[in-house]
Enzyme design. Structure first.
Site, mmCIF file in Angstrom:
data_model
loop_
_atom_site.group_PDB
_atom_site.id
_atom_site.type_symbol
_atom_site.label_atom_id
_atom_site.label_comp_id
_atom_site.label_asym_id
_atom_site.label_seq_id
_atom_site.Cartn_x
_atom_site.Cartn_y
_atom_site.Cartn_z
ATOM 1 N N LYS A 176 0.907 -1.146 -0.144
ATOM 2 C CA LYS A 176 -0.076 -0.191 0.050
ATOM 3 C C LYS A 176 0.862 1.338 -0.080
ATOM 4 C CE LYS A 176 -4.445 1.091 0.338
ATOM 5 N NZ LYS A 176 -5.628 0.308 -0.257
ATOM 6 N N ASP A 200 -10.895 -0.041 2.445
ATOM 7 C CA ASP A 200 -11.725 -0.973 2.009
ATOM 8 C C ASP A 200 -13.120 -0.837 1.675
ATOM 9 O OD1 ASP A 200 -9.528 -2.590 2.019
ATOM 10 O OD2 ASP A 200 -9.767 -3.162 4.251
ATOM 11 N N GLU A 226 -6.861 -0.294 6.751
ATOM 12 C CA GLU A 226 -6.596 -1.296 6.191
ATOM 13 C C GLU A 226 -6.850 -2.730 6.629
ATOM 14 O OE1 GLU A 226 -6.078 -1.797 2.113
ATOM 15 O OE2 GLU A 226 -5.991 0.020 3.022
ATOM 16 N N ASN A 242 -12.811 -11.696 -5.040
ATOM 17 C CA ASN A 242 -11.585 -12.024 -5.713
ATOM 18 C C ASN A 242 -11.072 -13.232 -4.767
ATOM 19 O OD1 ASN A 242 -10.248 -11.103 -7.658
ATOM 20 N ND2 ASN A 242 -9.923 -9.067 -6.525
#
Length: 768
Positions: free
Chosen positions: A95, A163, A137, A288
């Site tokens: 990140k 998120d 996060e 995902n």
């Protein structure tokens, strides 16, 4: 790539020395005792005292205003789940890399060993003096909602759970563009969402704020549809979306729906469920790595669908990197105390708008694609799109100012956009005076016409579109009309023939006869017959462009996107000719380096110039630098250092110095010298303390073409410098020859230089 191969490649990537993906680099020199005294004791005390007197001074004297804390407890990492804070560290470092790469923001990643909401909040809140913003996060729901709400209440800096809100912003932008394509309105659509976690609820909340009625949204989770009166697995966050409905399964809820939003689990949506949706459905299957339903399975039963996923190997990837770096960039730059709803909505609108415009060459190159055109397979831009930082950061900054949360509001949003542009295009700062001047000329009178010899080239077409967008010129494109029209459509360009630009097609243009006669007149004494001249004019786009420039059908000219430089130069010499009083052509090449711009001459034309030629080249280069608003500091380079050798080249450079000092006594010039002495003042001072050159040189004059070309390309490669080159010196009109490796931005820069050259020549001719 096979999974095991990918695994080993990823591990090798992370393990390469130094381990990990981030490091800390000083931003100020610490080269000597004086520097050390400023960086630390005693000089640092003055900065501390200034901040103690005025806390806002921290943004001026420290890195805080450009520093974000990426904070996690590792309870919901990527698809890996609750793997703990230590195992989450590679993701947090990643990140940090994205923040730095895409927005120039520095990051400390902080992994907190605490799952309790109150203790976690307490730990993070106490870090406020360190950071300009906090990016939460990979924290699981529902704790993430409580943590973010508590931190926003306690901290006076932006707190953003990516998120949730990053996903929501990208999803909303994609849905907005999908609705533009399908012709449906926000207030009329019905949305079905699979998943009731942090990201899903944030997406629905943002869509409600944009105009979708909550009553037209249905959520389904692992217990089925969230309906009024349901008791199992309910919490206040999803309860507000409970509907009075008879539907109890996801399949029942999807019948007739306009939008499916999946943020849940792979493979849970069938083709029959998609087939039951309304006309031109929008399907965002974002689980995902396996989506709720694969895009090809959607298209098999609903070819009219617009499909997005979270994967890179399908069109319309929903990727948070499209927004979070730029939202923080805008928020930090105005000292925002929070990221509010107005700022998020501004980000949505800006992001959606980018996809509607043609993709840049940077994006096409990064994805090895020929084109991306707004439509069902392109409702979201790509992460490498250089416009993301410009459009989103400026929109967020403006929204922060207008909504009253900016502590350092901007005086000029356009100046801020130009600053953001210079982050993407490092040539932007150097080119700004040229761009401003060209735009000023265009506003004061009709935009000048610039002819591009290779009018069919995709980069030329994109540069032409950009010239129109910037209001700088009217392009004239040499090439086949049908090919140019097809290419412009294929690239998704908005410019229209006749309205915006002109085409010179050799097959149909009535001026061909006059151009042939003019060219033959120019070359007839070089043994060229009329028939051969006709063949050259018909086949030679550079010749045609030069003739249009010569006869006044264009004001400036660019060629060279295809073909060899010296072939182009020969045609330019034949048709355009040299400036009166000059003995030949030369080139000036510029590099944008970390220390600032550096120019070199002659990098392309004169193999072994005489002293007289170098004098002329230097004078033309000095004149060109001043057009950039740069006062030249000239170094004449050699293998000899202030008389250490008496070879032919060293003697030549001394003669150049003597002549130029006599002709231009105010010019800051010195030589002959080594390159390190030219660029590092303290080396020069030790060797030659009475130098006329002060500071580092910004214009290097080389003794021959080999030295110039080798030095230029070495510096460009080693420093990864952005080049502005080659600028043609000595032409009788405003013409420049680019090289086939030129980018769209490079073409735009050279076009601006040519247009400014034309304006100066016109001003000198008419005495305006």
């Amino acid at each position: 790539m096979p999974t095991e191969t990918l695994r080993q490649s990823a591990l090798d990537y992370h393990a390469a020395e130094p381990p990990g993906k981030v490091a800390i680099q000083p931003t100020k020199p610490v080269a000597n005792q004086a520097d050390l005294g400023l960086a630390y004791s005693p000089g640092v005390a003055f900065a501390c005292e200034a901040i103690a007197e005025d806390p806002a001074a921290a943004s001026r004297y420290t890195a805080r205003a450009n520093l974000v804390g990426v904070v996690t407890n590792g309870t919901a990492v990527l698809g890996l789940g609750d793997i703990g804070p230590l195992a989450s560290k590679p993701v947090m470092e990643g990140k940090a890399v994205l923040f730095k790469k895409f927005a120039g923001i520095d990051v400390y990643d902080i992994e907190v060993a605490e799952k309790g909401v109150e203790a976690f909040v307490e730990a993070v809140a106490r870090l406020e003096p360190t950071f300009g913003g906090i990016n939460l996060e990979d924290i699981k729901a529902p704790e993430c909602f409580e943590i973010e709400r508590a931190l926003k209440a306690r901290m006076n800096i932006p707190v953003f759970h990516d998120d949730q809100h990053g996903t929501a912003i990208v999803v909303a932008a994609g849905i907005l563009n999908g609705l533009k394509i399908t012709g449906k309105a926000l207030h009329e659509i019905r949305i079905v969402c699979s998943g009731a976690g942090a990201a899903a609820l944030a997406c629905l909340d943002l869509l409600v704020s944009l105009g979708v009625p909550r009553a037209r949204m249905t959520i389904a989770d692992i217990e089925g549809v969230v309906y009024e009166g349901r008791r199992a697995l309910m919490d206040p966050y999803k309860a507000k979306y409970a509907q009075a409905t008879d539907a109890r399964t996801l399949a029942e809820a999807m019948v007739g729906a306009d939008v499916f939003l999946g943020l849940s689990a792979g493979g849970i949506v069938s083709q029959d469920m998609v087939a039951s949706m309304g006309e031109q459905p929008i399907v965002f299957a974002l689980a995902n790595p396996t989506p709720e339903i694969k895009p090809e399975d959607v298209k098999a039963v609903r070819p009219d669908a617009i499909v997005a996923s979270g994967r890179t190997d399908y069109p319309n990837q929903v990727n948070n990197v499209l927004c979070f770096p730029f939202i923080f960039r805008g928020a930090l730059d105005v000292g925002a105390t929070t990221i509010n709803e107005a700022m998020k909505q501004a980000a949505v609108t800006a992001l959606a708008g980018i996809a509607e415009s043609e993709a840049s060459d940077v994006v096409l190159s990064a994805y090895r694609a020929e084109t991306f055109v707004f439509g069902p397979d392109y409702v979201l831009p790509k992460p490498f799109d250089p416009r993301l930082i410009i459009e989103i950061a400026s929109a967020v900054a403006q929204a922060a100012i207008e909504s009253g949360v900016a502590t350092r509001p901007l005086d000029d949003i356009n100046a801020y956009r130009e600053k953001l542009s210079s982050f993407v295009y490092r040539s932007g700062f150097l080119m700004k005076p040229i761009f401003d001047a060209v735009k000023g000329v265009a506003r004061a009178s009709a935009p000048k016409r610039i002819v591009f010899a290779e009018g069919e080239h995709p980069y030329v077409l994109q540069a032409a579109q950009q010239l129109l967008y910037e209001g700088m010129a009217r392009p004239v494109l040499v090439g086949d009309r049908d090919t140019i029209r097809r290419s412009a459509t294929h690239l998704g360009l908005r410019m229209r023939e006749e309205r915006d630009y002109d085409i010179f097609d050799t097959k149909t243009d009535p001026r061909m006869g006059a151009l042939h006669d003019e060219y033959h007149r120019l070359v007839q004494r070089a043994g060229v017959s009329p028939s051969h001249a006709l063949r050259v004019v018909r086949a030679g786009s550079t010749v045609i462009a030069g003739l249009l420039l010569r006869r006044g059908d264009a004001d400036a000219m660019i060629c060279g996107a295809v073909g060899r430089f010296h072939t182009q130069l020969r045609h330019v010499g034949q048709v355009v000719g040299r400036r009166p009083g000059t003995s030949g052509f030369a080139t000036l090449s510029g590099l944008i380096l970390p220390a600032g711009p550096l120019f070199m001459a002659d990098t392309f034309v004169t193999t072994n110039p005489t002293a007289a030629q170098l004098i002329e080249i230097t004078e033309m280069a000095v004149e060109e630098l001043r057009h950039f608003g740069i006062e030249p500091q000239v170094a004449l380079l050699s293998h000899s250092n202030f008389g250490t050798e008496n070879t032919g080249s060293a003697v030549k450079m001394r003669a150049v110095l003597e002549a130029l000092q006599a002709r231009h006594p105010a010019l800051e010039i010195e030589g002959e010298m080594h390159a390190d002495a030219a660029l590092i003042p303290h080396i020069r001072d030790e060797i030659f303390p009475h130098s006329r050159l002060q500071g580092a040189a910004n214009l290097l004059i080389m003794p021959d073409l080999d030295a110039a070309n080798i030095a230029f390309n070495l510096l460009k490669a080693v420093n990864r410098g952005v080049s502005i080159s080659p600028i043609l010196l000595g032409g009788d009109r405003a013409v420049h020859i680019v090289t086939p490796s030129v980018s769209v931005r490079g073409l735009l820069n050279m076009a601006a230089i040519a247009l400014m050259d034309s304006a100066r020549r016109n001003e000198a001719q008419h005495g305006d």
